[in-house]
Design an enzyme around this catalytic site. Structure first.
Site, mmCIF file in Angstrom:
data_model
loop_
_atom_site.group_PDB
_atom_site.id
_atom_site.type_symbol
_atom_site.label_atom_id
_atom_site.label_comp_id
_atom_site.label_asym_id
_atom_site.label_seq_id
_atom_site.Cartn_x
_atom_site.Cartn_y
_atom_site.Cartn_z
ATOM 1 N N GLU A 158 9.943 1.838 10.517
ATOM 2 C CA GLU A 158 10.951 2.857 10.198
ATOM 3 C C GLU A 158 10.248 4.193 10.368
ATOM 4 O OE1 GLU A 158 14.093 2.919 9.331
ATOM 5 O OE2 GLU A 158 14.571 0.886 8.675
ATOM 6 N N CYS A 213 13.623 11.667 6.574
ATOM 7 C CA CYS A 213 13.527 11.178 7.965
ATOM 8 C C CYS A 213 14.840 11.352 8.706
ATOM 9 C CB CYS A 213 13.112 9.717 7.962
ATOM 10 S SG CYS A 213 14.181 8.709 6.927
ATOM 11 N N LYS A 247 0.867 -1.189 0.000
ATOM 12 C CA LYS A 247 0.000 0.000 0.000
ATOM 13 C C LYS A 247 0.898 1.231 0.000
ATOM 14 C CE LYS A 247 -1.587 2.992 2.809
ATOM 15 N NZ LYS A 247 -1.630 4.155 1.930
ATOM 16 N N GLU A 257 9.642 16.519 15.106
ATOM 17 C CA GLU A 257 10.021 16.415 13.700
ATOM 18 C C GLU A 257 9.164 17.390 12.883
ATOM 19 O OE1 GLU A 257 8.764 12.921 11.392
ATOM 20 O OE2 GLU A 257 10.830 12.733 10.719
HETATM 21 P P1 NAD Z 1 2.386 8.642 7.665
HETATM 22 O O1 NAD Z 1 2.680 7.910 8.926
HETATM 23 O O2 NAD Z 1 1.321 9.658 7.683
HETATM 24 O O3 NAD Z 1 1.969 7.599 6.514
HETATM 25 C C1 NAD Z 1 2.804 6.507 6.175
HETATM 26 C C2 NAD Z 1 1.954 5.439 5.506
HETATM 27 O O4 NAD Z 1 1.058 4.901 6.480
HETATM 28 C C3 NAD Z 1 1.078 5.955 4.366
HETATM 29 O O5 NAD Z 1 1.018 5.011 3.332
HETATM 30 C C4 NAD Z 1 -0.276 6.108 5.032
HETATM 31 O O6 NAD Z 1 -1.357 6.038 4.127
HETATM 32 C C5 NAD Z 1 -0.263 4.911 5.969
HETATM 33 N N1 NAD Z 1 -1.204 4.988 7.095
HETATM 34 C C6 NAD Z 1 -1.782 6.090 7.637
HETATM 35 N N2 NAD Z 1 -2.592 5.731 8.660
HETATM 36 C C7 NAD Z 1 -2.509 4.380 8.767
HETATM 37 C C8 NAD Z 1 -3.097 3.420 9.644
HETATM 38 N N3 NAD Z 1 -3.940 3.775 10.623
HETATM 39 N N4 NAD Z 1 -2.775 2.114 9.481
HETATM 40 C C9 NAD Z 1 -1.907 1.737 8.525
HETATM 41 N N5 NAD Z 1 -1.328 2.599 7.661
HETATM 42 C C10 NAD Z 1 -1.625 3.902 7.778
HETATM 43 O O7 NAD Z 1 3.774 9.230 7.171
HETATM 44 P P2 NAD Z 1 4.052 10.136 5.904
HETATM 45 O O8 NAD Z 1 3.516 11.499 6.183
HETATM 46 O O9 NAD Z 1 3.643 9.439 4.674
HETATM 47 O O10 NAD Z 1 5.653 10.155 5.905
HETATM 48 C C11 NAD Z 1 6.402 10.974 6.709
HETATM 49 C C12 NAD Z 1 6.894 10.251 7.949
HETATM 50 O O11 NAD Z 1 7.614 9.079 7.572
HETATM 51 C C13 NAD Z 1 7.871 11.092 8.749
HETATM 52 O O12 NAD Z 1 7.618 10.950 10.120
HETATM 53 C C14 NAD Z 1 9.218 10.492 8.375
HETATM 54 O O13 NAD Z 1 10.243 10.722 9.311
HETATM 55 C C15 NAD Z 1 8.878 9.058 8.251
HETATM 56 N N6 NAD Z 1 9.891 8.381 7.444
HETATM 57 C C16 NAD Z 1 10.758 7.500 8.043
HETATM 58 C C17 NAD Z 1 11.756 6.881 7.296
HETATM 59 C C18 NAD Z 1 12.713 5.900 7.892
HETATM 60 O O14 NAD Z 1 13.358 5.179 7.125
HETATM 61 N N7 NAD Z 1 12.865 5.830 9.194
HETATM 62 C C19 NAD Z 1 11.866 7.169 5.941
HETATM 63 C C20 NAD Z 1 10.973 8.079 5.372
HETATM 64 C C21 NAD Z 1 9.984 8.673 6.118
#
Ligand code: NAD
Length: 479
Positions: A247, A281, A172, A385
């Protein structure tokens, strides 16, 4: 405009059952125009996709390593042939400037398949231990949920090693950036990966993502995303005791020791924070400088940050170090501006940038790259963040104080140390509670493990460690 009105399940492009929740529009972050429309699935589609992945698992998990490695290489080659399509899609849906989209977003995404092919060819799949044969086996069906900031590369960091391990996958992708995932799926279809091994179900996180986390026939859910979503996924996965790989976010510290050269430090300090418009991130968003040399370092940082300019992601702008695109969405731009305002309200001093709309960029989700001085460890902009181009500069008294401040957040994803003395920098690096530390701007290594301590996550992606996340361990006792 790219339109995809189908999901990819069991080797076929299929319409969502009962029409699903309806398609989503994909918006270009710089023009605000609709550049794509993508079908979304629902819980029912997840059930069908998981059943297909389960049915494919038996054969795929027993497929010889060299055959799996060949599929990975074929996917890498077919993606390479579409290199400029990948870069162009990501310039639109993320807003990454052309040179960055090509070198980093597309470059990492096409290159990593060879890495995983080579990892499994050289991996010790079994080991004799006394009278036991210890074997490593794929964990099973994987639900992969990914974010929008490095959308294709972060998919590859899961799908690559999961397929390499012998797992089958339901992906997804992030709802803001599904076009690159469709491109990957087209490539996977083209190379003829067996039906059901890889399935794509775009859709709302709270529906499709949640269904993957809860599904009784999924063995592992792997999420890259924000802390709150990571916590929710863990709770949803708990009832079925599946493995959860997370992650998550960071607030990483760049510790500049008092023997470092301000000019040598400044460019990397600004770039590593503003990278991908701060939507990284592992961005080094807290710069820790010695109080004894505060002004010298601030002068160098302001000079460097003032060279950074906002650009149209579609323009040919070769200076990757000083060119920033917009935020991914209007909401993200507003979030970042609110944080900048909060920094001002809490008493930090804006040296560069600010919360206003940048002049000449009335269209697109642009924010001003911003540097704050006078930041104290308790301020919001030193703790949370922001995920935008905002650098918080803090001062410290001595090395112990620097380590204390560096470790003083709930996160532990990345970090850096700058020093004229590499051994001294290493000593500080070893005291940092974080998953990776770069010394003096050392380059990113795609083979090295990547992941977080504390609330930055619980897994390691990339290279051999990335593969091992998707493996189980079995002991067979021999007579
Ligand atoms: P997000 O947590 O809003 O969404 C991530 C994914 O989770 C999306 O596909 C979203 O649709 C899905 N999602 C949302 N609610 C959900 C639920 N209840 N159950 C299951 N899936 C759900 O994050 P974002 O805004 O897409 O990305 C930014 C975040 O990701 C930042 O906090 C960033 O630091 C982190 N990030 C971490 C890494 C790493 O490798 N550690 C890399 C990139 C981004």
């Amino acid at each position: 405009m790219k339109v995809c009105d189908k999901l990819y399940i069991d080797g076929q492009w299929v319409a969502p059952l009962d029409g699903g929740p309806g398609p989503i529009d994909v918006i270009d972050s710089s023009t605000e125009e609709v550049i794509g429309r993508v079908a979304q699935g629902s819980v029912k589609d997840v059930d069908v996709a998981v059943a297909a992945a389960r049915a494919a698992f038996e054969t795929w998990s027993q497929t010889p390593v060299d055959v799996r490695a060949k599929y990975l290489r074929d996917i890498g080659a077919a993606l390479t042939a579409r290199f400029s399509d990948i870069a162009s899609v990501i310039q639109g849906e993320v807003g990454s400037p052309k040179a960055f989209a090509e070198m980093v977003q597309a470059g990492l995404s096409v290159g990593d398949w060879e890495n995983y092919a080579s990892v499994i060819e050289n991996f010790e799949w079994e080991e004799q231990l006394g009278n036991s044969l210890v074997v490593r086996e794929p964990i099973g069906v994987v639900g992969a949920i990914t974010p929008w900031n490095y959308p294709l590369y972060l998919i590859v960091c899961k799908v690559g090693p999961a397929l390499a391990a012998g797992c089958t996958v339901v992906l997804k992708p992030a709802s803001l950036t599904p076009l690159n995932a469709i491109l990957l799926t087209e490539v996977i279809d083209e190379v003829g990966l067996p039906a059901g091994v890889f399935n794509l179900v775009p859709g709302p996180g709270g529906e499709v993502g949640e269904a993957l986390a809860k599904h009784p026939d999924i063995d592992m859910v792997s999420l890259t995303g924000s802390g709150p979503v990571g916590a929710q996924v863990s709770k949803d996965a708990a009832d079925t005791v599946k493995r959860v790989g997370l992650e998550l976010g960071g607030k990483s510290a760049n510790v500049v020791l008092d023997d470092a050269d301000p000019q040598a430090v400044a460019m990397g300090a600004v770039f590593s924070c503003f990278l991908n418009s701060g939507q990284t991130c592992s961005a080094l968003t807290r710069l820790l400088i010695p109080r004894s040399r505060e002004q010298e370092f601030l002068d160098a940082i302001v000079e460097e940050a003032s060279k950074v300019k906002l650009v149209d992601p579609h323009a040919d702008e070769p200076d990757i170090f000083h060119s920033l695109g917009p935020m991914v969405s209007r909401q993200q731009a507003e979030t970042v501006r609110n944080y900048i305002q909060k920094g001002i309200d809490e008493g930090a001093k804006v040296l560069v940038g600010g919360p206003e709309q940048p002049e000449g960029f009335e269209k697109g989700y642009y924010v001003k790259p911003t540097v704050f001085a006078g930041v104290t460890p308790d301020m919001t902009i030193a703790q949370e963040e922001i995920f935008g181009p905002v650098l918080s500069v803090l001062t410290y008294e001595d090395d112990d104080d620097a380590v204390r401040i560096a470790n003083g957040t709930v996160f532990g994803l990345s970090g850096a140390v700058q020093s004229a003395d590499v051994e001294r920098a290493k000593r500080v690096a070893l005291r940092m509670r974080t998953g990776q530390v770069d010394i003096n701007g050392a380059p990113f290594n795609t083979q090295a493990p990547f992941g977080g301590y504390k609330q930055s996550g619980n897994t390691r992606e990339r290279g051999r460690w990335g593969l091992e996340e998707f493996l189980e361990t079995k002991s067979i006792q021999l007579p």
